[in-house]
Motif scaffolding. Structure first.
Motif, mmCIF file in Angstrom:
data_model
loop_
_atom_site.group_PDB
_atom_site.id
_atom_site.type_symbol
_atom_site.label_atom_id
_atom_site.label_comp_id
_atom_site.label_asym_id
_atom_site.label_seq_id
_atom_site.Cartn_x
_atom_site.Cartn_y
_atom_site.Cartn_z
ATOM 1 N N GLU A 145 -10.508 33.151 -27.189
ATOM 2 C CA GLU A 145 -11.842 32.935 -27.720
ATOM 3 C C GLU A 145 -12.048 31.461 -28.026
ATOM 4 O OE1 GLU A 145 -11.418 36.094 -30.792
ATOM 5 O OE2 GLU A 145 -13.404 36.650 -30.072
ATOM 6 N N LYS A 146 -13.301 31.065 -27.982
ATOM 7 C CA LYS A 146 -13.627 29.653 -28.176
ATOM 8 C C LYS A 146 -13.365 29.219 -29.610
ATOM 9 C CE LYS A 146 -17.404 26.374 -27.475
ATOM 10 N NZ LYS A 146 -18.802 26.211 -27.058
ATOM 11 N N ARG A 147 -12.731 28.060 -29.787
ATOM 12 C CA ARG A 147 -12.372 27.573 -31.111
ATOM 13 C C ARG A 147 -13.517 26.799 -31.749
ATOM 14 N NH1 ARG A 147 -8.847 31.305 -31.293
ATOM 15 N NH2 ARG A 147 -6.833 30.875 -30.388
ATOM 16 N N PHE A 148 -13.592 26.903 -33.046
ATOM 17 C CA PHE A 148 -14.601 26.162 -33.800
ATOM 18 C C PHE A 148 -14.165 24.718 -33.976
ATOM 19 C CE2 PHE A 148 -15.937 24.387 -37.826
ATOM 20 C CZ PHE A 148 -17.306 24.577 -37.800
ATOM 21 N N LYS A 149 -15.124 23.816 -34.030
ATOM 22 C CA LYS A 149 -14.830 22.440 -34.427
ATOM 23 C C LYS A 149 -16.093 21.852 -35.035
ATOM 24 C CE LYS A 149 -16.162 19.876 -30.264
ATOM 25 N NZ LYS A 149 -15.789 18.786 -29.367
ATOM 26 N N PHE A 150 -15.900 20.888 -35.914
ATOM 27 C CA PHE A 150 -17.040 20.163 -36.418
ATOM 28 C C PHE A 150 -17.559 19.271 -35.289
ATOM 29 C CE2 PHE A 150 -16.810 21.686 -40.546
ATOM 30 C CZ PHE A 150 -15.513 21.646 -41.020
ATOM 31 N N LEU A 151 -18.851 19.296 -35.052
ATOM 32 C CA LEU A 151 -19.420 18.566 -33.933
ATOM 33 C C LEU A 151 -19.739 17.134 -34.332
ATOM 34 C CD1 LEU A 151 -21.814 21.351 -32.624
ATOM 35 C CD2 LEU A 151 -19.542 20.760 -31.786
ATOM 36 N N LEU A 152 -19.690 16.235 -33.356
ATOM 37 C CA LEU A 152 -19.991 14.828 -33.553
ATOM 38 C C LEU A 152 -21.153 14.432 -32.659
ATOM 39 C CD1 LEU A 152 -16.333 13.450 -33.466
ATOM 40 C CD2 LEU A 152 -17.688 14.016 -35.501
ATOM 41 N N GLU A 153 -21.717 13.254 -32.918
ATOM 42 C CA GLU A 153 -22.783 12.752 -32.064
ATOM 43 C C GLU A 153 -22.300 12.709 -30.620
ATOM 44 O OE1 GLU A 153 -24.477 9.075 -33.328
ATOM 45 O OE2 GLU A 153 -24.687 9.718 -35.415
ATOM 46 N N GLY A 154 -23.126 13.207 -29.713
ATOM 47 C CA GLY A 154 -22.780 13.226 -28.304
ATOM 48 C C GLY A 154 -22.160 14.520 -27.839
ATOM 49 N N ASP A 155 -21.725 15.378 -28.781
ATOM 50 C CA ASP A 155 -21.136 16.666 -28.396
ATOM 51 C C ASP A 155 -22.229 17.617 -27.895
ATOM 52 O OD1 ASP A 155 -18.610 15.894 -29.049
ATOM 53 O OD2 ASP A 155 -18.557 16.895 -30.990
ATOM 54 N N ILE A 156 -21.839 18.499 -26.998
ATOM 55 C CA ILE A 156 -22.747 19.552 -26.551
ATOM 56 C C ILE A 156 -22.819 20.616 -27.639
ATOM 57 C CG2 ILE A 156 -23.193 21.314 -24.812
ATOM 58 C CD1 ILE A 156 -23.581 18.449 -23.847
ATOM 59 N N PHE A 157 -24.019 20.989 -28.025
ATOM 60 C CA PHE A 157 -24.194 21.962 -29.092
ATOM 61 C C PHE A 157 -24.200 23.373 -28.505
ATOM 62 C CE2 PHE A 157 -26.188 24.268 -32.527
ATOM 63 C CZ PHE A 157 -25.669 23.631 -33.651
ATOM 64 N N PRO A 158 -23.470 24.315 -29.103
ATOM 65 C CA PRO A 158 -23.349 25.659 -28.533
ATOM 66 C C PRO A 158 -24.577 26.521 -28.811
ATOM 67 C CG PRO A 158 -22.129 25.523 -30.569
ATOM 68 C CD PRO A 158 -22.642 24.142 -30.301
ATOM 69 N N ILE A 159 -25.626 26.272 -28.080
ATOM 70 C CA ILE A 159 -26.844 27.053 -28.218
ATOM 71 C C ILE A 159 -27.457 27.225 -26.839
ATOM 72 C CG2 ILE A 159 -28.202 24.983 -28.721
ATOM 73 C CD1 ILE A 159 -30.027 26.696 -30.457
ATOM 74 N N ASN A 160 -27.922 28.413 -26.516
ATOM 75 C CA ASN A 160 -28.491 28.669 -25.205
ATOM 76 C C ASN A 160 -29.929 28.189 -25.136
ATOM 77 O OD1 ASN A 160 -26.143 29.955 -24.338
ATOM 78 N ND2 ASN A 160 -26.801 31.895 -25.233
ATOM 79 N N ASP A 161 -30.335 27.699 -23.995
ATOM 80 C CA ASP A 161 -31.685 27.173 -23.800
ATOM 81 C C ASP A 161 -32.623 28.325 -23.477
ATOM 82 O OD1 ASP A 161 -33.835 25.578 -23.513
ATOM 83 O OD2 ASP A 161 -33.245 24.707 -21.597
ATOM 84 N N THR A 162 -32.961 29.103 -24.481
ATOM 85 C CA THR A 162 -33.898 30.209 -24.323
ATOM 86 C C THR A 162 -34.957 30.102 -25.398
ATOM 87 O OG1 THR A 162 -32.564 31.647 -25.739
ATOM 88 C CG2 THR A 162 -32.151 31.735 -23.354
ATOM 89 N N ALA A 163 -35.988 30.874 -25.280
ATOM 90 C CA ALA A 163 -37.052 30.846 -26.281
ATOM 91 C C ALA A 163 -37.321 32.270 -26.762
ATOM 92 C CB ALA A 163 -38.319 30.236 -25.700
ATOM 93 N N PRO A 164 -37.167 32.580 -28.031
ATOM 94 C CA PRO A 164 -36.677 31.663 -29.063
ATOM 95 C C PRO A 164 -35.178 31.402 -28.905
ATOM 96 C CG PRO A 164 -36.891 33.849 -29.969
ATOM 97 C CD PRO A 164 -37.472 33.912 -28.569
#
Length: 517
Positions: free
Chosen positions: A370-389
């Motif tokens: 499973e995918k590991r958590f990490k604190f994100l930094l500037e420039g990181d890809i954010f884990p959110i799907n491009d859907t609406a909403p």
């Protein structure tokens, strides 16, 4: 004397090195004045005191690599700004050209290597900002008389440079434009998946600027024969420049300036700049993400539900609920209780191994795939799907909640405000009554269980990229039922937390949190 030092760390192959520890030592510098390099190998350290570089030592270290140090650090040939792949920036070729030259290929190999590295980041910026990248070139020359000393194009433009002030600056701008376009042509061929219609046009700003400092002589057409140029000298300027050069030699015996043409008042006007920025600078065009979580290990009550507010408006969690629950999983004592407010997120015993995804109310162990958590930094890809909403790939954790403020909501929250500031607050909400369970908090909320993270994210292709990431803030959540307290104020346009509540985030508050855990 400087109090700010910055640089970039590269390996022997010219590749940028991240996570290199950089430490500065010198008289009056506090111990452990260190920082680590970012994704681009960049680092900046500002000191409380100004120091002569000859008294400064900069040390570089990274596990697995030989440690290095530099004493008496001096500016290298090119450190006049850089291009950030997320934010853009300005690359200035000031001081790189030899007199009368203008082709980028005529620069030193070291200069071209650094320029090419920055153009790689320019291409990343274009990919990160599809259809919203703006590239501008500006250029300037001093009044020092010029000749065409360029040998790379077989054209003699000496007469043009002498007759038309600003023509050398323009020639450098045109040559840089061609060089960058040729570079981008190659990158687009190598990356056919990147849409060419999002490619920005390289525009010219002022590319014929001429400095105001008069030079010792100038050319003017002969009144009787305009094809002949006459040299007119300025004795007062010649005398003044000689005096300045002598004073410079006295104040700095090691100066490398030996000609009056190289005096700073002329060199400062000799620049060619590549400016990379967003075409649209609407600071409300992106989304905010506010994470509320508990990172401790011993909080075991179900009296930790809170409402999160932005400028007084209650925010909805990304699953539609109007609260953040830092409660534990439901137990037999609460089964069927209508007042129970559950946290539907996965509870993980080891925070470093938390994973993405919804789960039921049962506790689940982490699997290796499973995918590991990490604190994100500037420039990181954010884990959110491009859907609406937007539907989040949830980064679950020890009682984790996510609130998303989209661009429309941002504009609503800041409508009518001259400064686009969001005030985040938290309120004790619907704590559970003590029933069949000895609950220390009674009808109030657990007061020390909150940690907070704030991100700003923007669209990038089919995903999102982080453009701002706050520090992890851990504080004293309110305990009295319906008590509302301010957490912090965030300036959306400056991307900065400008004020925090000392009653929440003070040292005493942090100690309180630790003692509760």
């Amino acid at each position: 004397m400087p109090n700010r030092f910055e640089g970039q760390v590269l390996d022997t192959n010219g590749q940028k090195l991240k996570d290199v520890k950089v430490t500065i030592t010198g008289p009056g510098i506090i111990s452990n004045n260190s920082i680590t390099t970012d994704e681009n190998g960049r680092w900046t350290i500002s000191l409380a005191v100004s120091l002569d570089p000859k008294d400064v030592t900069v040390r570089f270290s990274k596990s697995g690599l030989e440690a290095k140090q530099v004493t008496n650090p001096q500016p290298t040939e090119i450190l006049n700004g850089y291009i950030d792949p997320v934010k853009g920036g300005t690359l200035d070729l000031q001081g790189l050209y030899k007199s009368g030259t203008y082709l980028v290929d005529s620069l030193s190999n070291e200069s071209k290597e650094v320029i090419n590295q920055e153009l790689e980041d320019l291409f990343e910026f274009i990919k990160n900002n599809p259809g919203n990248a703006k590239i501008t070139i500006t250029s300037s020359e001093s009044q020092v008389t010029n000749a065409d000393n360029e040998t790379g194009d077989g054209v003699d433009r000496t007469d043009e440079f002498k007759r038309t002030p600003g023509s050398l600056a323009k020639a450098r701008a045109e040559a840089l434009q061609k060089y960058v376009n040729d570079f981008l042509n190659k990158k687009y061929i190598e990356n056919p998946n990147i849409k060419v219609n999002n490619r920005p046009t390289i525009e010219f700003g002022d590319v014929t600027r001429v400095g105001k400092e008069p030079w010792e002589r100038y050319y003017t057409p002969n009144p009787t024969n305009p094809n002949i140029l006459t040299i007119i000298e300025r004795p007062d300027v010649i005398t003044k420049n000689k005096q300045l050069l002598e004073e410079l030699k006295v104040s700095d015996p090691n100066t490398e300036i030996t000609r009056t043409a190289d005096l700073p008042k002329y060199k400062n006007d000799q620049y060619t700049r590549l400016i990379v920025e967003l075409a649209s600078k609407d600071c409300l065009a992106n989304n905010l993400v506010f994470d509320v979580m508990y990172l401790g290990s011993n909080h075991c009550c179900n009296s930790a539900t809170y409402q999160i507010k932005a400028n007084g408006q209650i925010l909805l969690r990304d699953d539609g609920n109007n609260y953040a629950s830092l409660n534990n999983n439901i137990s037999q004592y609460w089964a069927g209780d209508p007042d129970v407010v559950l946290n539907p997120y996965k509870e993980i015993k080891n925070y470093e191994n938390v994973v993405t995804g919804y789960n039921t109310t049962t506790t689940t162990r982490v699997t290796e795939d499973e995918k590991r958590f990490k604190f994100l930094l500037e420039g990181d890809i954010f884990p959110i799907n491009d859907t609406a909403p937007p539907k989040v790939n949830r980064i679950a954790g020890h009682r984790f909640n996510r609130f998303i403020i989209n661009s429309s909501k941002l504009k609503e929250l800041t409508a009518g405000l001259n400064e686009k500031i969001i005030t985040f607050s938290i309120a004790c909400y619907k704590p559970l009554p003590a029933k069949n369970y000895k609950d220390f908090w009674g009808t109030n909320c657990h007061e020390g269980v909150g940690s907070f993270l704030l991100y700003k994210i923007k669209p990038q292709n089919n995903s999102f990229v982080v453009t701002y990431a706050s520090e992890l803030l851990t504080g004293k959540t309110p305990s009295t039922r319906d008590q509302n307290v301010m957490l912090f104020k965030y300036d959306v346009c400056k991307d900065e937390i400008i004020e925090t509540n000392p009653d929440v985030f003070s040292t005493d508050a942090l100690n309180s949190v630790k003692s509760d855990n």
